[in-house]
Design a protein around this motif. Structure first.
Motif, PDB file in Angstrom:
ATOM      1  N   GLY A   1       0.800  -1.215   0.000  1.00  0.00           N
ATOM      2  CA  GLY A   1       0.000   0.000   0.000  1.00  0.00           C
ATOM      3  C   GLY A   1       0.829   1.260   0.000  1.00  0.00           C
ATOM      4  N   TYR A   2       2.156   1.088   0.130  1.00  0.00           N
ATOM      5  CA  TYR A   2       3.068   2.231   0.078  1.00  0.00           C
ATOM      6  C   TYR A   2       4.144   1.935  -0.962  1.00  0.00           C
ATOM      7  CZ  TYR A   2       0.999   3.936   4.430  1.00  0.00           C
ATOM      8  OH  TYR A   2       0.130   4.400   5.383  1.00  0.00           O
ATOM      9  N   THR A   3       4.729   2.999  -1.479  1.00  0.00           N
ATOM     10  CA  THR A   3       5.800   2.854  -2.443  1.00  0.00           C
ATOM     11  C   THR A   3       6.931   3.796  -2.059  1.00  0.00           C
ATOM     12  OG1 THR A   3       6.380   2.954  -4.803  1.00  0.00           O
ATOM     13  CG2 THR A   3       4.835   4.608  -4.002  1.00  0.00           C
ATOM     14  N   GLY A   4       8.168   3.397  -2.369  1.00  0.00           N
ATOM     15  CA  GLY A   4       9.310   4.221  -2.029  1.00  0.00           C
ATOM     16  C   GLY A   4      10.528   3.374  -1.740  1.00  0.00           C
ATOM     17  N   THR A   5      11.522   3.981  -1.132  1.00  0.00           N
ATOM     18  CA  THR A   5      12.788   3.309  -0.858  1.00  0.00           C
ATOM     19  C   THR A   5      12.775   2.517   0.433  1.00  0.00           C
ATOM     20  OG1 THR A   5      13.660   5.232   0.340  1.00  0.00           O
ATOM     21  CG2 THR A   5      14.010   5.147  -2.058  1.00  0.00           C
ATOM     22  N   GLY A   6      11.783   2.665   1.238  1.00  0.00           N
ATOM     23  CA  GLY A   6      11.767   2.067   2.563  1.00  0.00           C
ATOM     24  C   GLY A   6      12.159   3.073   3.623  1.00  0.00           C
ATOM     25  N   HIS A   7      13.069   3.980   3.281  1.00  0.00           N
ATOM     26  CA  HIS A   7      13.394   5.077   4.180  1.00  0.00           C
ATOM     27  C   HIS A   7      12.368   6.200   4.028  1.00  0.00           C
ATOM     28  CE1 HIS A   7      17.297   3.295   5.159  1.00  0.00           C
ATOM     29  NE2 HIS A   7      17.357   2.950   3.887  1.00  0.00           N
ATOM     30  N   GLN A   8      11.820   6.314   2.826  1.00  0.00           N
ATOM     31  CA  GLN A   8      10.731   7.239   2.560  1.00  0.00           C
ATOM     32  C   GLN A   8       9.668   6.474   1.784  1.00  0.00           C
ATOM     33  OE1 GLN A   8      12.460  10.563   0.492  1.00  0.00           O
ATOM     34  NE2 GLN A   8      13.052  11.603   2.389  1.00  0.00           N
ATOM     35  N   CYS A   9       8.449   6.507   2.265  1.00  0.00           N
ATOM     36  CA  CYS A   9       7.368   5.756   1.638  1.00  0.00           C
ATOM     37  C   CYS A   9       6.160   6.668   1.446  1.00  0.00           C
ATOM     38  CB  CYS A   9       6.959   4.551   2.481  1.00  0.00           C
ATOM     39  SG  CYS A   9       8.293   3.360   2.721  1.00  0.00           S
ATOM     40  N   ALA A  10       5.531   6.554   0.286  1.00  0.00           N
ATOM     41  CA  ALA A  10       4.339   7.348  -0.017  1.00  0.00           C
ATOM     42  C   ALA A  10       3.166   6.416  -0.250  1.00  0.00           C
ATOM     43  CB  ALA A  10       4.586   8.220  -1.248  1.00  0.00           C
ATOM     44  N   ASP A  11       1.991   6.910   0.089  1.00  0.00           N
ATOM     45  CA  ASP A  11       0.785   6.110  -0.052  1.00  0.00           C
ATOM     46  C   ASP A  11       0.479   5.850  -1.521  1.00  0.00           C
ATOM     47  OD1 ASP A  11      -1.692   4.842   0.754  1.00  0.00           O
ATOM     48  OD2 ASP A  11      -2.669   6.629  -0.050  1.00  0.00           O
ATOM     49  N   VAL A  12       0.031   4.654  -1.832  1.00  0.00           N
ATOM     50  CA  VAL A  12      -0.419   4.286  -3.163  1.00  0.00           C
ATOM     51  C   VAL A  12      -1.926   4.487  -3.227  1.00  0.00           C
ATOM     52  CG1 VAL A  12      -0.636   2.419  -4.826  1.00  0.00           C
ATOM     53  CG2 VAL A  12       1.450   2.647  -3.497  1.00  0.00           C
ATOM     54  N   ASP A  13      -2.384   5.215  -4.227  1.00  0.00           N
ATOM     55  CA  ASP A  13      -3.824   5.446  -4.386  1.00  0.00           C
ATOM     56  C   ASP A  13      -4.413   4.280  -5.172  1.00  0.00           C
ATOM     57  OD1 ASP A  13      -6.360   6.327  -4.629  1.00  0.00           O
ATOM     58  OD2 ASP A  13      -5.916   8.117  -5.821  1.00  0.00           O
ATOM     59  N   GLU A  14      -4.872   3.277  -4.449  1.00  0.00           N
ATOM     60  CA  GLU A  14      -5.438   2.104  -5.114  1.00  0.00           C
ATOM     61  C   GLU A  14      -6.710   2.448  -5.878  1.00  0.00           C
ATOM     62  OE1 GLU A  14      -3.060   0.621  -1.604  1.00  0.00           O
ATOM     63  OE2 GLU A  14      -4.585   2.177  -1.936  1.00  0.00           O
ATOM     64  N   CYS A  15      -7.394   3.516  -5.464  1.00  0.00           N
ATOM     65  CA  CYS A  15      -8.650   3.853  -6.135  1.00  0.00           C
ATOM     66  C   CYS A  15      -8.409   4.281  -7.585  1.00  0.00           C
ATOM     67  CB  CYS A  15      -9.369   4.970  -5.372  1.00  0.00           C
ATOM     68  SG  CYS A  15      -9.952   4.441  -3.735  1.00  0.00           S
ATOM     69  N   SER A  16      -7.191   4.769  -7.885  1.00  0.00           N
ATOM     70  CA  SER A  16      -6.897   5.154  -9.261  1.00  0.00           C
ATOM     71  C   SER A  16      -6.700   3.936 -10.150  1.00  0.00           C
ATOM     72  CB  SER A  16      -5.654   6.040  -9.300  1.00  0.00           C
ATOM     73  OG  SER A  16      -4.511   5.311  -8.853  1.00  0.00           O
ATOM     74  N   GLU A  17      -6.625   2.761  -9.546  1.00  0.00           N
ATOM     75  CA  GLU A  17      -6.401   1.531 -10.311  1.00  0.00           C
ATOM     76  C   GLU A  17      -7.687   0.775 -10.582  1.00  0.00           C
ATOM     77  OE1 GLU A  17      -3.734  -0.624  -7.887  1.00  0.00           O
ATOM     78  OE2 GLU A  17      -2.095   0.808  -8.063  1.00  0.00           O
ATOM     79  N   ASN A  18      -8.832   1.375 -10.223  1.00  0.00           N
ATOM     80  CA  ASN A  18     -10.130   0.735 -10.469  1.00  0.00           C
ATOM     81  C   ASN A  18     -10.195  -0.647  -9.825  1.00  0.00           C
ATOM     82  OD1 ASN A  18     -10.941   2.952 -12.049  1.00  0.00           O
ATOM     83  ND2 ASN A  18      -9.986   2.055 -13.883  1.00  0.00           N
ATOM     84  N   ARG A  19      -9.790  -0.704  -8.566  1.00  0.00           N
ATOM     85  CA  ARG A  19      -9.784  -1.995  -7.863  1.00  0.00           C
ATOM     86  C   ARG A  19     -11.190  -2.435  -7.478  1.00  0.00           C
ATOM     87  NH1 ARG A  19      -4.449  -2.433  -5.533  1.00  0.00           N
ATOM     88  NH2 ARG A  19      -5.084  -4.289  -4.400  1.00  0.00           N
ATOM     89  N   CYS A  20     -12.130  -1.503  -7.377  1.00  0.00           N
ATOM     90  CA  CYS A  20     -13.490  -1.828  -6.924  1.00  0.00           C
ATOM     91  C   CYS A  20     -14.395  -2.128  -8.114  1.00  0.00           C
ATOM     92  CB  CYS A  20     -14.069  -0.675  -6.112  1.00  0.00           C
ATOM     93  SG  CYS A  20     -13.101  -0.251  -4.651  1.00  0.00           S
ATOM     94  N   HIS A  21     -15.561  -2.677  -7.812  1.00  0.00           N
ATOM     95  CA  HIS A  21     -16.575  -2.965  -8.821  1.00  0.00           C
ATOM     96  C   HIS A  21     -17.120  -1.653  -9.372  1.00  0.00           C
ATOM     97  CE1 HIS A  21     -20.472  -4.389 -10.449  1.00  0.00           C
ATOM     98  NE2 HIS A  21     -19.808  -5.532 -10.640  1.00  0.00           N
ATOM     99  N   PRO A  22     -17.518  -1.645 -10.620  1.00  0.00           N
ATOM    100  CA  PRO A  22     -18.086  -0.389 -11.164  1.00  0.00           C
ATOM    101  C   PRO A  22     -19.261   0.139 -10.357  1.00  0.00           C
ATOM    102  CG  PRO A  22     -17.599  -1.918 -12.943  1.00  0.00           C
ATOM    103  CD  PRO A  22     -17.368  -2.678 -11.666  1.00  0.00           C
ATOM    104  N   SER A  23     -19.991  -0.747  -9.674  1.00  0.00           N
ATOM    105  CA  SER A  23     -21.127  -0.303  -8.874  1.00  0.00           C
ATOM    106  C   SER A  23     -20.724  -0.128  -7.419  1.00  0.00           C
ATOM    107  CB  SER A  23     -22.270  -1.321  -8.985  1.00  0.00           C
ATOM    108  OG  SER A  23     -22.728  -1.411 -10.311  1.00  0.00           O
ATOM    109  N   ALA A  24     -19.466   0.213  -7.198  1.00  0.00           N
ATOM    110  CA  ALA A  24     -18.974   0.439  -5.838  1.00  0.00           C
ATOM    111  C   ALA A  24     -18.143   1.704  -5.814  1.00  0.00           C
ATOM    112  CB  ALA A  24     -18.149  -0.751  -5.349  1.00  0.00           C
ATOM    113  N   THR A  25     -18.045   2.287  -4.625  1.00  0.00           N
ATOM    114  CA  THR A  25     -17.228   3.481  -4.413  1.00  0.00           C
ATOM    115  C   THR A  25     -15.939   3.063  -3.724  1.00  0.00           C
ATOM    116  OG1 THR A  25     -19.185   4.872  -4.209  1.00  0.00           O
ATOM    117  CG2 THR A  25     -17.108   5.757  -3.334  1.00  0.00           C
ATOM    118  N   CYS A  26     -14.815   3.574  -4.215  1.00  0.00           N
ATOM    119  CA  CYS A  26     -13.511   3.268  -3.638  1.00  0.00           C
ATOM    120  C   CYS A  26     -13.110   4.385  -2.690  1.00  0.00           C
ATOM    121  CB  CYS A  26     -12.474   3.107  -4.747  1.00  0.00           C
ATOM    122  SG  CYS A  26     -10.810   2.748  -4.130  1.00  0.00           S
ATOM    123  N   TYR A  27     -12.647   4.023  -1.504  1.00  0.00           N
ATOM    124  CA  TYR A  27     -12.187   4.997  -0.515  1.00  0.00           C
ATOM    125  C   TYR A  27     -10.720   4.695  -0.215  1.00  0.00           C
ATOM    126  CZ  TYR A  27     -17.207   5.654   0.117  1.00  0.00           C
ATOM    127  OH  TYR A  27     -18.541   5.897  -0.083  1.00  0.00           O
TER     128      TYR A  27
END
Length: 1410
Positions: free
Chosen positions: A917-943
């Motif tokens: 759920g995070y990306t980076g070097t391990g010393h610095q990590c940033a959140d991955v926005d999974e909602c931008s990857e369309n992980r949810c069903h089309p009839s669902a809202t991603c949070y």
């Protein structure tokens, strides 16, 4: 002078027990005659006194004519024959060279030796072999053994080989496995031989090996029986084939079990070139090239009715560790391995031998390496030219440490060869022809004349000016050019020159150096004859030295030990030491007393059976009761024993309070008399039968929960004139306070007593309750008992008496009255076989926090958990202070704990890795926005949330957010639901610009949809999904959306014929003209008539008249429809179960595909079922197309690739059916609608469209055994494994086959499984060679180990934060947590067979991220 070592005979050359001095033969790989040279001492027995004596005639094993007297002394002679040697001397003799074990150096075997021959076949087992003397295996005693074809010995009959031969340890049954594999001796391919043996040659050789491997605990081990099993030139199982000749790889190995009354040791022997195959293929492997390495080790089997897994010990896990069997050793002789496998003393697991002693102490100068000849290099000195290559992950022999304090120093041998004075040549050089002590010489030793005792050190010393190497000898390296062995002139002790005097005694007057903790081979004050190697001639004895127990005059023809009969005690002079109810018997080394019939005891004290007995004595003590000190001296003790039923009553007078009340729980004070005079079950003996009337009984009792401790010593001082036993008791320590008026109740109990020479031990725990009215308190104590006595050492112990017995105490009574001031105990006792009680399972143990209870026979013990150790009190487990760990003390530089994890690598080194759920070097990590990857069903809202995300179905839908279905209870159509959701989203997030669907009057989606804000328009299908390629920008011509225009189908035969006739008739036929009648689909109507007449007939589907159907006017024929009516969707096949909605696993298991649902990441094992049965197929690779919901698989039996829809009623369809040999791995690219597969038969990687078209070979070179394959459709990469044993690797390329390169080729063995996780962007593999699960980034960086204790993985898939792999050892699906690396669950199908490929089925197509 020293005799040439080439004169040494081998154990297999001459068997003294057979009374032959010449021409004794043995059957082995190369049978040959041999003889024992005259004057050679064989294991302590004497050969012929000289060459003339050797030819004088047939001699006994002692080199003398057989007589009645010598026959009576056979047993004592055997004990002399196996006299123990000092551990270092044994090592120097056994470690004479490092060359591998020669086949001639196995223990002698063959049918002429009495071996039984196992029936030839693939899965045969012997009839039960009844042992003359039971042997110990772990804690149990067994009287029968079984030998199996598959390199295994057991104490019970074997199950079918399919239940164990391909499985790893532990087995369900007791197993002793020198080479457990699928062996086949059919068609004369080898033989299996076995026997029980008591010959001196075999027992002597076994004893020497054991003593060398266990110099501290088995220095005096003297086996009485041995069991030998030999697998000679046996073959691996192979499928019969007329095209392929049988393999010529054959194995020879041997197992020897040597035992005395209390201990059993196992020897595994693997001669040079004896192991030509190192594993076997499972019978169910079909076309998959897979070989399981042989298993070597031991297993106790299931230990009780609850099927609890027993202890086990494994020596091999990889092919290289199997190769190590003949190249290495745990006692210094390559190819020979020793193990302590059973004992009457507690033995929680098998103990491997270690090279005893510290040989570097015997070689102080120069370095140890210089003391080795070229043929005697240590195991650690081997190079890749000497051993088969193996990497650091596979090369280690895996077994736990051996004896405490022992260290296997890796030296396989030491060159201790000496030269004859007559032939002065350097030793050890490459060209040296001087004979060296070979492995075949190991059982026997040079000529020996006599031994002396140093009057100052009390230690035996060899005569002739050279100390025995086991005592003080130190070998210097030869300084002669070109040599590395010791030269005779450089042996300490001045010289080997026999004219020189003996070396002086030790300067400090103490004992010579010896192994720390080794039992003394010669107790104080006793003369012991040591058969050490000594020079051939004896110089004059130095001042103050004398020879004890040997002939005073040693001539040139009497160069062997002899006993002086004048020093032996005999019945003639000493029978008065026996009881008047005993008889006296002379033995080879002295006399013993034995009670007469109807009496029992130790011979010096005998009592009548069944008669009552009395005990008188005194009791003294210094006690602390609670915090109150109490002292008493010489108070009276009286006991009365009813001999015929085992009741014992004890009374102690005038013990002051509060001590008397506090001693009530200590029933062992009177329990001693219960054990002494217990009622005996047939074949079992009470304590008095061993100890007689003189012994010492010591007890240590620890009370709980207060941990008060008291020690009790009871000393028996014999029988008085009235045959009453006299005893003194002393009590010291602290006992818990018991208030007055409380009564003590002790429940019946059982105690296990362990018997050895002159000692009996017992450890047990007891509960007792304190009661007063309604008050009832339960307490306990643990008691350690040790009883020592003097046993007659001259007679053999009765083999029928077990070394472990159980005392059953049925009634226990304890009482104290202030009026009488008498403390009373009463017990009823019976001695018999052991019936173990599992205190650990019953909860009656007293192991403290952070400890583990381990059940033992008749007792238990406590061990601290990992990370804890015993405190000084040896009871409490305290935490071990760990070394500094940056990951724990916070000194690392990783991102916060919620974003990254710190990985400790030992010391101060660490690395950082971002959490899922995070990306980076391990010393610095940033959140991955999974909602931008369309992980949810089309009839669902991603949070999106930090490090994670969640999906929630829209109002009007239900589901888990990944799969949402309309909720029929809302009454809204899908279009109306989506319309409401978009409006709600816009209201909640004013800045958002959602598309609000347009619905028609019935609530359905309008075919043309346009975005109210952007102006883009597109067509949708009835479910509201955008039709690809229809999106147009604002201002464009509106699309024509909706149902497609009907296409013009081609005209049928009926329609064309009709048109032709109508054209011929001019457009309008007459009433008497025939025109074909066609239905709406253009088919011939079954009933045809001639114009408007009543003449009609039936036609087939092609319009041809059906003969015999033409009717007359007024009659219409009954015609059958020629075209089948349209059918509804077919029902599901009876062997197919439609899958449920949600995420699940599909796995291949031979002829079926299994379905295993997931609840989150947990296996829903109760809902597992068969998805598809494919009779005659062997499914290996498997993958899933998420877009069309189709499962694809490879079939190595049918040599095809097939697919089937998961829609109910779908039938399998073959898409590739040619050009395949052994298709294994399979991967689906759902984006490009392409599949990729490996073929290990053709050594190819190919690609095709999902329907099998556009097939193309991507790679056909530099492949040996391609297996697993994985695709990354987002980045367009392809990955595959090649388990080439010589150079395994993982490769990658583009999906078009470009930019091929090796990604991983270091520290891998058999990379069977491969998976790419699109969410974590990790490429991971399961390795059946290194037993590891590892991951790396797509470019090969960031490699890390997830789990390093896999069994035998085949295929692997990732889902969420878990891996799921199929395992050939467990025949199941195993789940592993990606973050912790822990095994979390396993699923074992009811039908046990190997599982192959595995894949995960998502309810949506994963998109991942670049």
């Amino acid at each position: 002078m020293w005799q040439p070592l080439s004169n040494f005979p081998r154990a297999c050359d001459w068997s003294p027990a057979e009374g032959r001095s010449q021409s004794a033969r043995w059957e082995g790989p190369q049978s040959r005659p041999a003889r024992a040279p005259a004057g050679i001492q064989v294991g302590g027995w004497r050969g012929a006194a000289s060459g003339q004596a050797g030819r004088a005639g047939t001699r006994s094993a002692a080199g003398q004519p057989r007589s009645g007297e010598s026959m009576r002394g056979d047993h004592a002679a055997r004990r002399r024959a196996l006299q123990p040697l000092p551990p270092l001397l044994l090592l120097l003799l056994l470690l004479s060279r490092a060359g591998a074990l020669h086949p001639d150096e196995l223990f002698p075997y063959g049918q002429s030796r009495g071996d039984q021959l196992l029936q030839e076949g693939d899965d045969e087992s012997s009839a039960p072999v009844k042992l003359a003397s039971p042997l110990r295996f772990y804690e149990a005693q067994f009287s029968y053994l079984y030998v199996g074809t598959n390199g295994i010995i057991s104490t019970q009959d074997f199950p079918r080989e399919t239940q164990y031969v391909d499985d790893d340890f532990p087995t369900d049954f007791p197993a002793i496995a020198p080479f457990l594999a699928d062996i086949d001796t059919s068609r004369g391919r080898g033989q299996v031989l076995y026997r029980e043996d008591t010959s001196l040659a075999v027992l002597g050789l076994a004893a020497r090996y054991v003593r060398a491997g266990f110099p501290r605990t088995a220095a005096r081990f003297t086996p009485t029986h041995a069991f030998l099993a030999t697998w000679e030139q046996v073959a691996a199982y192979e499928e019969a084939s007329s095209r392929v000749p049988p393999s010529e790889e054959l194995n020879t190995f041997q197992a020897v079990l040597a035992s005395d009354e209390s201990d059993t040791y196992a020897l595994f022997l693997y001669p040079a070139n004896g192991l030509q195959f190192f594993g076997t293929r499972p019978k169910e492997s079909y076309n998959v090239q897979l070989e399981l390495p042989a298993r070597v080790g031991f297993c106790r089997g299931e230990v009780d009715d609850s099927k609890r897994e027993g202890p086990y010990f494994s020596l091999t896990s990889t092919e290289q560790t199997v190769k190590n069997l003949y190249q290495q050793s745990n006692l210094g002789v390559p190819g020979v391995w020793a193990f302590h496998i059973g004992s009457t003393s507690p033995l929680d697991n098998i103990r491997p031998a270690t090279v005893g002693g510290d040989l570097t102490k015997a070689h102080p100068s120069p370095s140890l390496e210089q003391s080795f000849g070229p043929t005697a290099a240590p195991a650690s000195a081997y190079t890749e030219d000497d051993l088969d290559y193996y990497d650091e992950n596979e090369g280690e022999v895996e077994y736990p440490p051996g004896e405490p304090g022992d260290a296997w120093n890796g030296h396989s041998s030491i060159d201790t060869s000496f030269q004859s004075k007559a032939e002065p040549r350097p030793l050890g050089g490459p060209a040296s022809p001087s004979p060296q002590l070979t492995a075949s010489d190991r059982p026997l030793y040079p000529k020996a004349e006599s031994a002396t005792l140093d009057p100052q050190t009390k230690e035996g010393r060899a005569l002739g000016g050279v100390d025995s190497p086991g005592l003080n000898g130190r070998v210097k390296a030869s300084r002669q050019p070109g040599t590395r062995g010791p030269a005779p002139s450089e042996i300490e002790g001045d010289s080997l020159d026999p004219t020189r005097g003996a070396p002086p005694p030790y300067a400090d007057g103490g004992a010579p150096p010896s192994e720390e903790g080794a039992p003394s081979a010669h107790p104080e004050g006793k003369a012991v004859l040591l058969n050490y190697p000594v020079p051939a001639h004896t110089p004059p004895l130095g001042r103050g030295r004398q020879v004890l127990g040997v002939e005073d005059v040693i001539g040139s023809s009497t160069e062997v030990f002899t006993y002086n009969a004048a020093n032996k005690e005999t019945c003639e002079h000493h029978h008065g030491q026996c009881s008047q109810h005993a008889f006296c018997t002379d033995y080879a080394t002295g006399f013993c007393c034995h009670c007469q019939s109807r009496f029992y005891g130790n011979g010096k004290h005998c009592l009548p059976e069944g008669a009552p007995h009395r005990v008188n004595g005194k009791v003294s003590g210094h006690l602390r009761v609670g915090h109150t000190p109490v002292h008493f001296t010489n108070v009276d003790l009286h006991a009365y024993i009813v001999g015929n039923d085992g009741r014992a009553y004890t009374a102690i007078s005038h013990i002051p309070q509060p001590a008397a009340q506090a001693l009530l729980p200590l029933t062992p004070i009177g329990g001693l008399f219960g054990w002494l005079f217990a009622l005996q079950k047939p074949g079992w003996e009470n304590g008095f039968s061993f100890t007689g009337a003189t012994f010492t009984h010591e007890m240590e009792v620890t009370f709980y929960p207060g941990e008060e401790r008291v020690r009790i010593t009871q000393t028996a001082e014999g029988l008085d004139p009235e045959n009453y036993l006299s005893i003194k008791t002393n009590i010291q320590g602290q006992v818990p306070y018991i208030p007055a008026n409380f009564t003590v109740h002790v429940a019946p109990y059982k105690e296990t007593y362990h018997y050895s020479d002159s000692a009996v031990t017992s450890t047990s725990s007891r509960d007792y309750s304190l009661t007063l009215g309604t008050i009832n308190q339960t307490r306990s104590y643990r008691v350690y008992q040790n009883i020592t006595y003097e046993a007659c050492r001259h007679s053999p112990r009765h083999p029928a008496v077990p070394t472990t017995q159980q005392l059953n105490v049925d009634r226990v009574f304890a009482l104290y009255t202030d009026e009488e001031r008498v403390l009373r105990f009463a017990v009823t006792n019976q001695v018999g076989p052991v019936e173990d009680v599992n205190e650990c399972a019953a909860g009656s143990h007293h192991c403290g926090p952070n400890s583990v209870c381990i059940n033992l026979l008749g007792s238990y013990r406590c061990e601290c958990r990992s990370g804890y150790e015993f405190a000084d009190d040896q009871h409490t487990c305290v935490s071990i202070t760990p070394p500094p760990n940056p990951c724990e003390d916070g000194s690392h530089s990783c991102a916060p704990a919620g974003q990254a994890r710190c990985i400790h690598h030992g010391g101060s080194t660490f690395s950082c890795a971002c959490l899922p759920g995070y990306t980076g070097t391990g010393h610095q990590c940033a959140d991955v926005d999974e909602c931008s990857e369309n992980r949810c069903h089309p009839s669902a809202t991603c949070y999106n949330t930090p490090g994670s995300f969640s999906c929630q179905c829209h109002p009007g839908y239900r589901g888990d957010g990944f799969q949402c279905t309309p909720d029929p209870s809302s009454g809204l159509t899908p279009c109306e639901e989506r319309q409401r959701q978009a409006q709600a989203q816009h209201a909640a997030y004013p800045g958002s610009l959602p598309h609000v669907p347009q619905c028609d009057e019935r609530g359905g989606f309008l075919p043309l949809q346009c975005h109210g804000t952007t102006g883009f328009c597109w067509c949708v299908d009835p479910d509201g999904r955008q039709v690809p390629g229809t999106r147009t920008p604002p201002g464009s011509t509106p699309l024509r959306c909706g149902l497609p225009e009907p296409t013009q189908r081609p005209r049928t035969v009926c329609e064309r014929w009709r048109e032709n006739l109508l054209e011929h008739y001019g457009g309008t036929p007459r009433d008497d003209q025939y025109v074909p009648q066609c239905d709406d689909l253009g088919h011939f109507i079954p009933l045809q008539c001639h114009g408007k007449s009543d003449f009609c007939w039936c036609v087939d589907k092609d319009g041809r008249e059906v003969q015999g159907t033409r009717s007359q006017p007024g009659t219409t024929p009954a015609c059958i429809p020629t075209v089948a009516p349209p059918t509804f969707r077919p029902v599901p096949r009876p062997d197919v179960t439609p899958p449920s909605v949600g995420t699940f696993l599909l796995y291949a298991q031979g002829q079926q595909i299994g379905h295993l649902p997931l609840n989150g990441t947990r296996l829903q094992k109760d809902m597992a079922k068969t998805l598809l049965s494919l009779h005659g197929s062997i499914v290996v690779g498997i993958d899933y197309d998420c877009r069309e919901r189709m499962v694809y698989w490879t079939d190595v039996a049918g040599r095809t690739i097939s697919r089937a829809s998961l829609v109910p009623g779908a039938e399998p369809e073959t898409v590739v059916n040619s050009g395949l040999i052994s298709p294994e791995g399979l991967a689906i690219d759902h984006f490009r609608r392409t599949m990729y597969w490996t073929d290990s038969g053709l050594d190819k990687i190919e690609r095709a469209r999902l329907d099998g078209s556009e097939r193309k070979a991507l790679f056909h070179t530099d492949l040996v055994n391609p297996r697993a394959i994985a695709v990354d459709p987002i980045r367009g990469n392809l990955y595959w494994t090649d388990w080439n044993r010589e150079a395994p690797k993982i490769e990658t390329s583009s999906l078009e086959g470009e930019n091929r390169r090796i990604l991983v080729n270091k520290d891998i063995g058999l990379p069977n499984g491969l998976t790419f996780d699109p969410f974590s962007k990790l490429l991971c593999w399961a390795d059946a060679g290194t037993k590891k699960l590892e991951c790396t980034l797509p470019d090969g960086t960031g490699r890390r180990v997830i789990q390093n204790h896999l069994n035998y993985p085949f295929s692997i898939v990732s889902y969420a934060d878990h891996f799921y792999h199929t395992d050939w050892r467990r025949d199941g699906v195993i789940s592993v947590n990606r973050d912790s690396g822990q095994f979390t669950d396993e699923y074992l199908p009811e039908q046990r067979s190997h599982l192959y490929g595995i894949t995960a089925v998502y309810p949506y197509c994963p998109t991942g991220r670049k």
